[in-house]
Design a protein around this motif. Structure first.
Motif, short mmCIF file in Angstrom:
data_model
loop_
_atom_site.label_atom_id
_atom_site.label_comp_id
_atom_site.label_asym_id
_atom_site.label_seq_id
_atom_site.Cartn_x
_atom_site.Cartn_y
_atom_site.Cartn_z
N VAL A 88 0.84 -1.20 0.00
CA VAL A 88 0.00 0.00 0.00
C VAL A 88 0.87 1.25 0.00
O VAL A 88 0.63 2.20 -0.76
CB VAL A 88 -0.94 -0.01 1.23
N ARG A 89 1.90 1.24 0.82
CA ARG A 89 2.77 2.42 0.94
C ARG A 89 3.49 2.70 -0.38
O ARG A 89 3.64 3.87 -0.79
CB ARG A 89 3.77 2.19 2.07
N ILE A 91 2.51 2.03 -3.41
CA ILE A 91 1.57 2.62 -4.38
C ILE A 91 1.51 4.13 -4.15
O ILE A 91 1.49 4.92 -5.10
CB ILE A 91 0.18 1.98 -4.25
N GLY A 92 1.49 4.54 -2.90
CA GLY A 92 1.45 5.96 -2.58
C GLY A 92 2.74 6.67 -2.95
O GLY A 92 2.73 7.76 -3.54
N LEU A 103 -7.10 -0.83 -3.89
CA LEU A 103 -6.94 -0.35 -2.52
C LEU A 103 -8.29 -0.26 -1.81
O LEU A 103 -8.42 -0.63 -0.64
CB LEU A 103 -6.25 1.01 -2.51
N GLU A 118 -3.12 3.12 6.56
CA GLU A 118 -2.14 3.25 5.47
C GLU A 118 -2.83 3.43 4.13
O GLU A 118 -2.40 4.22 3.28
CB GLU A 118 -1.24 2.02 5.44
N ASN A 121 -4.12 6.96 3.90
CA ASN A 121 -2.99 7.85 3.67
C ASN A 121 -2.56 7.81 2.20
O ASN A 121 -2.26 8.85 1.60
CB ASN A 121 -1.83 7.46 4.58
N THR A 122 -2.56 6.62 1.62
CA THR A 122 -2.18 6.48 0.21
C THR A 122 -3.20 7.13 -0.72
O THR A 122 -2.83 7.75 -1.72
CB THR A 122 -2.01 4.98 -0.14
N GLN A 125 -2.46 10.52 -1.47
CA GLN A 125 -1.35 10.75 -2.40
C GLN A 125 -1.74 10.49 -3.85
O GLN A 125 -1.13 11.07 -4.76
CB GLN A 125 -0.18 9.84 -2.01
N ILE A 126 -2.72 9.61 -4.08
CA ILE A 126 -2.97 9.20 -5.48
C ILE A 126 -4.35 9.56 -6.01
O ILE A 126 -4.60 9.43 -7.22
CB ILE A 126 -2.79 7.67 -5.63
N THR A 166 -7.34 12.66 4.92
CA THR A 166 -7.22 12.32 3.50
C THR A 166 -8.11 13.20 2.64
O THR A 166 -7.70 13.72 1.60
CB THR A 166 -7.58 10.84 3.28
#
Length: 395
Positions: A88-89, A91-92, A103, A118, A121-122, A125-126, A166
């Motif tokens: 997962v991390r 991917i972010g 996800l 997590e 959080n990702t 980012q995406i 998020t």
């Protein structure tokens, strides 16, 4: 000659690009094969090694899909948990937006708090601009708010807090109502603060977003919404008026069955009417008149004291319109008839009516203000009537 040189150089770049693409694809396929055949420990090592290469997003998604497909068998295995968090991390870190559907699938199936945090959080980012994912997070957070309001035993507050942050990173206006509710229902001081921070990050027309909160939120959150809005620094009178006008409309026309909710909507109207009066928000005139009608009716039924009536009268006085003057004149005529027939009239109510008619300065009130002086009113009321008449004559 120069043209041939440019063409040759272009061909060279194309060959390098094709070679690089082929190399990346070959590396990706090699990592995917090794991931598929390896143990959990090997899979972790494969992801760690792949992190040194570019364009490895599909591999990391393959890892997430593997975890999802085996979530029950893997259970709470520590290596599986490490693999989940790593996939997962990554991917972010790589910003691979194509991983969002997988996800979300894992988020729904997984029970481990650290993995779910997590994933959220990702998403931050995406998923910028990914309306489908944003909508899914909004819906999930809304469901947690409903669960918490109903008792809250099954709500993971740590994941709720991460979801709120998020949504702040994603900054979509559609998230505003659900984030507001998250901050208003009392999860914890920390979540309330995170909600406030997130609301400031969300992009869009603040008055429109807060009006949407007032329209769509639970009845118990509506009054808090208008109070929160009025505390916001830099809010223009136009924004205040739009929000208060929405609140008044919602308070007037929302149907509820519980007495508690009825009282909450009434308080929402009272709060809105004070704001509308203070800033002379004349665009809400239709709702102000209807509010006055409802307040007078409930006052006559003994459902509240005279203060809401007085406030409604002053709100009409702030409307600066002939329609408002006509409605107040009708009310003065009614009170004059009560007095003429020996019925008691509340002095504060008739004084506010006379004063508001003077402020409006509409000639429609002249006869009834004049007649007030001939009735058995106190000197204070007669004096107020003369002052309002003088104001009419100066217009």
């Amino acid at each position: 000659m120069k043209r041939k040189s440019i063409t040759a150089f272009t061909l060279f770049l194309m060959c390098v690009s094709i070679s690089t693409t082929f190399s990346q694809n070959a590396a990706l396929q090699a990592f995917q094969r090794n991931f598929a055949r390896g143990s959990i420990a090997t899979k972790i090592q494969v992801l760690q090694d792949a992190a040194e290469f570019e364009e490895m997003g599909p591999l990391f998604v393959k890892a997430v899909d593997f975890i999802f497909g085996n979530v029950e068998q893997l259970g709470f295995d520590s290596e599986a948990r490490q693999l989940s968090i790593l996939a997962v991390r990554l991917i972010g870190i790589t910003g691979y937006s194509g991983g969002a559907p997988s996800l979300w699938q894992l988020f729904q199936a997984e029970e481990d708090t650290s993995i779910r945090v997590e994933i959220m959080n990702t998403f931050g980012q995406i998923a910028k601009g990914d309306l489908r994912t944003i909508s899914l997070i909004n819906s999930w957070l809304s469901s947690q708010n409903s669960l918490f309001r109903g008792g809250g035993e099954r709500v993971d507050r740590q994941v709720v807090a991460e979801a709120i942050m998020t949504l702040g990173k994603l900054g979509d206006a559609s998230s505003f109502p659900v984030v507001f509710t998250s901050g208003a229902i009392g999860y914890s001081g920390d979540i309330t603060e995170k909600s406030r921070t997130t609301l400031d990050k969300i992009e869009g027309d603040y008055s429109e977003m807060m009006s949407r909160v007032i329209r769509e939120s639970h009845t118990s959150d509506k009054a808090e919404a208008i109070k929160t809005a009025m505390r916001k620094e830099g809010l223009t009178d136009e924004d205040r008026g739009k929000i208060a006008g929405t609140a008044l409309e919602v308070g007037l026309y929302t149907s509820v069955s519980e007495l508690e909710e009825t009282n909450l909507l009434r308080e929402l109207r009272y709060e809105a009417i004070r704001i509308i009066t203070a800033i002379h928000w004349t665009q809400a005139e239709r709702f102000v008149i209807e509010h006055f009608n409802q307040v007078v009716l409930s006052y006559d039924r003994g459902q509240h004291g005279n203060i809401p009536v007085v406030e409604a009268i002053y709100a009409l006085g702030a409307m600066e319109s002939h329609e408002a003057a006509i409605r107040l004149t009708q009310y003065l005529e009614l009170m004059n008839s009560y007095t003429e027939n020996g019925q008691a009239v509340d002095e504060q109510i008739i004084l506010s009516t006379i004063e508001s008619l003077g402020i409006l300065g509409d000639q429609a009130a002249f006869d009834y203000l004049l007649y007030t002086g001939y009735l058995d009113y106190s000197d204070r009321i007669k004096k107020a009537a003369r002052e309002s008449l003088n104001n009419l004559q100066r217009r």
